[in-house]
Write a protein that holds these residues in place. Structure first.
Motif, PDB file in Angstrom:
ATOM      1  N   LYS A 143      37.832  43.857  66.760  1.00 42.83           N
ATOM      2  CA  LYS A 143      36.594  43.281  66.215  1.00 42.83           C
ATOM      3  C   LYS A 143      36.320  41.969  66.140  1.00 42.83           C
ATOM      4  CE  LYS A 143      32.705  43.720  64.687  1.00 42.83           C
ATOM      5  NZ  LYS A 143      30.921  43.524  65.293  1.00 42.83           N
ATOM      6  N   LYS A 144      37.773  41.312  65.007  1.00 45.19           N
ATOM      7  CA  LYS A 144      38.134  40.356  64.676  1.00 45.19           C
ATOM      8  C   LYS A 144      38.135  39.124  66.292  1.00 45.19           C
ATOM      9  CE  LYS A 144      41.711  40.413  62.520  1.00 45.19           C
ATOM     10  NZ  LYS A 144      42.665  40.257  61.391  1.00 45.19           N
ATOM     11  N   LEU A 145      38.405  39.337  67.567  1.00 43.40           N
ATOM     12  CA  LEU A 145      38.220  38.347  68.404  1.00 43.40           C
ATOM     13  C   LEU A 145      36.953  38.151  68.731  1.00 43.40           C
ATOM     14  CD1 LEU A 145      41.008  40.929  70.541  1.00 43.40           C
ATOM     15  CD2 LEU A 145      41.058  38.812  69.308  1.00 43.40           C
ATOM     16  N   GLY A 146      35.856  38.677  68.218  1.00 44.15           N
ATOM     17  CA  GLY A 146      34.442  38.103  68.590  1.00 44.15           C
ATOM     18  C   GLY A 146      32.783  38.552  68.187  1.00 44.15           C
ATOM     19  N   ASP A 147      31.728  38.673  68.881  1.00 41.61           N
ATOM     20  CA  ASP A 147      31.581  38.954  67.578  1.00 41.61           C
ATOM     21  C   ASP A 147      30.408  40.519  67.699  1.00 41.61           C
ATOM     22  OD1 ASP A 147      30.849  36.487  66.822  1.00 41.61           O
ATOM     23  OD2 ASP A 147      30.630  35.974  68.253  1.00 41.61           O
ATOM     24  N   ILE A 148      30.629  40.898  69.340  1.00 40.71           N
ATOM     25  CA  ILE A 148      30.431  42.032  69.444  1.00 40.71           C
ATOM     26  C   ILE A 148      31.271  42.971  70.554  1.00 40.71           C
ATOM     27  CG2 ILE A 148      28.625  43.375  70.840  1.00 40.71           C
ATOM     28  CD1 ILE A 148      27.361  42.459  68.342  1.00 40.71           C
ATOM     29  N   LEU A 149      31.466  44.511  69.270  1.00 38.19           N
ATOM     30  CA  LEU A 149      32.483  44.958  70.051  1.00 38.19           C
ATOM     31  C   LEU A 149      31.951  46.429  70.863  1.00 38.19           C
ATOM     32  CD1 LEU A 149      35.860  46.143  70.385  1.00 38.19           C
ATOM     33  CD2 LEU A 149      35.288  47.227  67.725  1.00 38.19           C
ATOM     34  N   VAL A 150      32.306  46.425  71.927  1.00 38.33           N
ATOM     35  CA  VAL A 150      32.228  47.730  72.625  1.00 38.33           C
ATOM     36  C   VAL A 150      33.127  48.659  72.957  1.00 38.33           C
ATOM     37  CG1 VAL A 150      30.869  48.388  75.276  1.00 38.33           C
ATOM     38  CG2 VAL A 150      30.062  46.541  74.158  1.00 38.33           C
ATOM     39  N   VAL A 151      33.282  49.632  72.385  1.00 40.69           N
ATOM     40  CA  VAL A 151      34.042  50.399  73.190  1.00 40.69           C
ATOM     41  C   VAL A 151      33.653  52.111  73.722  1.00 40.69           C
ATOM     42  CG1 VAL A 151      35.521  51.958  71.816  1.00 40.69           C
ATOM     43  CG2 VAL A 151      34.789  50.639  70.519  1.00 40.69           C
ATOM     44  N   SER A 152      34.529  51.431  75.066  1.00 38.34           N
ATOM     45  CA  SER A 152      34.632  52.710  76.068  1.00 38.34           C
ATOM     46  C   SER A 152      35.565  53.888  75.668  1.00 38.34           C
ATOM     47  CB  SER A 152      34.424  52.107  77.221  1.00 38.34           C
ATOM     48  OG  SER A 152      34.902  53.032  78.131  1.00 38.34           O
ATOM     49  N   VAL A 153      34.930  55.122  76.253  1.00 36.19           N
ATOM     50  CA  VAL A 153      35.097  56.473  75.575  1.00 36.19           C
ATOM     51  C   VAL A 153      35.952  57.245  76.735  1.00 36.19           C
ATOM     52  CG1 VAL A 153      35.264  58.481  74.462  1.00 36.19           C
ATOM     53  CG2 VAL A 153      34.184  56.658  73.747  1.00 36.19           C
ATOM     54  N   ILE A 154      36.953  57.109  77.035  1.00 32.76           N
ATOM     55  CA  ILE A 154      37.702  58.131  78.279  1.00 32.76           C
ATOM     56  C   ILE A 154      37.121  59.417  78.351  1.00 32.76           C
ATOM     57  CG2 ILE A 154      39.476  58.964  79.952  1.00 32.76           C
ATOM     58  CD1 ILE A 154      41.077  56.088  78.584  1.00 32.76           C
ATOM     59  N   LEU A 155      36.109  59.860  79.591  1.00 32.45           N
ATOM     60  CA  LEU A 155      35.574  61.117  79.424  1.00 32.45           C
ATOM     61  C   LEU A 155      36.627  62.262  79.626  1.00 32.45           C
ATOM     62  CD1 LEU A 155      32.789  60.951  82.241  1.00 32.45           C
ATOM     63  CD2 LEU A 155      32.653  60.940  79.902  1.00 32.45           C
ATOM     64  N   ASP A 156      36.490  63.432  79.319  1.00 30.35           N
ATOM     65  CA  ASP A 156      37.258  64.391  79.229  1.00 30.35           C
ATOM     66  C   ASP A 156      38.197  64.517  80.412  1.00 30.35           C
ATOM     67  OD1 ASP A 156      36.540  64.809  76.564  1.00 30.35           O
ATOM     68  OD2 ASP A 156      35.402  67.105  77.258  1.00 30.35           O
ATOM     69  N   LYS A 157      37.794  64.554  81.748  1.00 28.65           N
ATOM     70  CA  LYS A 157      37.807  64.936  82.747  1.00 28.65           C
ATOM     71  C   LYS A 157      39.496  63.915  83.172  1.00 28.65           C
ATOM     72  CE  LYS A 157      33.888  63.440  85.675  1.00 28.65           C
ATOM     73  NZ  LYS A 157      33.418  63.102  87.040  1.00 28.65           N
ATOM     74  N   PHE A 158      39.011  62.552  82.380  1.00 28.17           N
ATOM     75  CA  PHE A 158      40.122  62.030  83.369  1.00 28.17           C
ATOM     76  C   PHE A 158      41.010  61.605  81.906  1.00 28.17           C
ATOM     77  CE2 PHE A 158      36.409  59.746  84.824  1.00 28.17           C
ATOM     78  CZ  PHE A 158      36.405  60.395  86.015  1.00 28.17           C
ATOM     79  N   VAL A 159      41.215  62.551  80.788  1.00 31.34           N
ATOM     80  CA  VAL A 159      42.434  62.743  80.264  1.00 31.34           C
ATOM     81  C   VAL A 159      43.476  63.763  80.676  1.00 31.34           C
ATOM     82  CG1 VAL A 159      42.779  63.454  77.358  1.00 31.34           C
ATOM     83  CG2 VAL A 159      41.013  62.229  78.183  1.00 31.34           C
ATOM     84  N   GLY A 160      44.857  62.820  80.660  1.00 29.72           N
ATOM     85  CA  GLY A 160      45.582  63.925  81.747  1.00 29.72           C
ATOM     86  C   GLY A 160      46.863  63.968  80.301  1.00 29.72           C
ATOM     87  N   LYS A 161      46.576  64.744  79.206  1.00 35.93           N
ATOM     88  CA  LYS A 161      47.724  64.928  78.367  1.00 35.93           C
ATOM     89  C   LYS A 161      48.453  65.824  77.716  1.00 35.93           C
ATOM     90  CE  LYS A 161      47.534  59.404  76.052  1.00 35.93           C
ATOM     91  NZ  LYS A 161      47.581  59.310  74.969  1.00 35.93           N
ATOM     92  N   GLY A 162      47.944  67.026  78.157  1.00 38.67           N
ATOM     93  CA  GLY A 162      48.705  68.528  78.111  1.00 38.67           C
ATOM     94  C   GLY A 162      47.576  69.155  78.076  1.00 38.67           C
ATOM     95  N   ALA A 163      48.264  70.543  78.406  1.00 39.50           N
ATOM     96  CA  ALA A 163      46.492  71.721  78.507  1.00 39.50           C
ATOM     97  C   ALA A 163      45.347  71.707  77.449  1.00 39.50           C
ATOM     98  CB  ALA A 163      46.555  72.661  78.408  1.00 39.50           C
ATOM     99  N   ILE A 164      45.475  71.568  76.304  1.00 36.70           N
ATOM    100  CA  ILE A 164      44.200  71.226  74.835  1.00 36.70           C
ATOM    101  C   ILE A 164      43.691  69.727  74.835  1.00 36.70           C
ATOM    102  CG2 ILE A 164      45.931  73.521  74.056  1.00 36.70           C
ATOM    103  CD1 ILE A 164      46.380  71.198  71.334  1.00 36.70           C
ATOM    104  N   LYS A 165      44.248  68.928  75.355  1.00 35.56           N
ATOM    105  CA  LYS A 165      44.111  67.720  75.308  1.00 35.56           C
ATOM    106  C   LYS A 165      42.555  67.133  76.248  1.00 35.56           C
ATOM    107  CE  LYS A 165      45.764  64.329  74.220  1.00 35.56           C
ATOM    108  NZ  LYS A 165      45.398  63.289  72.559  1.00 35.56           N
ATOM    109  N   PRO A 166      41.415  66.381  76.311  1.00 37.51           N
ATOM    110  CA  PRO A 166      41.725  66.007  74.302  1.00 37.51           C
ATOM    111  C   PRO A 166      41.517  67.264  73.271  1.00 37.51           C
ATOM    112  CG  PRO A 166      39.173  65.210  75.482  1.00 37.51           C
ATOM    113  CD  PRO A 166      40.234  65.885  76.649  1.00 37.51           C
TER     114      PRO A 166
END
Length: 194
Positions: free
Chosen positions: A50-73
């Motif tokens: 946020k300190k790098l600019g004025d407007i902070l947009v955050v992109s959240v990765i969908l569940d189907k693209f998260v590959g960090k184990g059986a219970i993730k996310p």
């Protein structure tokens, strides 16, 4: 106080918002990640972004693209987006509906794409997602900025602090993840706040 749910936008809504903000001289920063089991490392990253600019947009990765184990996310994408919406440093949230944030980068053309410095080694891999992100951001005149990273990660926190309860915790988290409780609780809260 701004309603947190109002921060969650589609790509097309966000594109119009960013165009107006940029026309008013605002600098747009894009953050991107999973943001599961929200912790101080995430909050610190977003605060620096946020300190790098004025407007902070955050992109959240969908569940189907998260590959960090059986219970993730642990928390589904709607819940993770809602957590982020409560943070003052975050102006807008968008769900990333592809393997990488490329459609979002094309739509909002961020001035700065903020990544944690722990992702720097990915730049040494020519076909890494980060190199593709960087190439696209630079194509639209933006830059990639690496923020300081704290040595905190959701997976490690869950692993290190589950202790003797790990099998029970794993079962609970798997059941919780697959339940409608998370989304239902948020929908109920939204109905009552309208």
């Amino acid at each position: 106080m701004r309603e947190p749910f109002s921060k969650i936008k589609t790509i097309s809504e966000l594109k119009l918002i960013v165009e107006k903000e940029r026309a008013n001289g605002k600098k747009i920063v894009l953050g991107h990640g999973i943001f599961d089991f929200l912790h101080y490392g995430h909050i610190y990253y977003l605060w620096q972004a946020k300190k790098l600019g004025d407007i902070l947009v955050v992109s959240v990765i969908l569940d189907k693209f998260v590959g960090k184990g059986a219970i993730k996310p642990v928390f589904n994408e709607k819940v993770r987006a809602s957590f982020l919406a409560t943070l003052e440093s975050v102006d807008y949230i968008v769900l990333c509906k592809n393997f990488g944030p490329w459609d979002i980068i094309r739509a909002i053309k961020p001035d700065i794409f903020a990544k944690g410095e722990d992702s720097l080694p990915q730049l040494k891999i020519p076909d890494s997602g980060l190199n593709k992100d960087k190439e696209l951001v630079e194509l639209f005149g933006g830059t990639v900025h690496f923020t300081k990273s704290l040595p905190i990660h959701s997976a490690e926190l869950l692993k290190n602090y589950s202790g003797d309860f790990s099998s029970g915790l794993d079962s609970f988290l798997a059941a919780f993840k697959n339940s409608n409780f998370q989304v239902k609780a948020l929908e109920d809260k939204k109905k009552h706040s309208d």
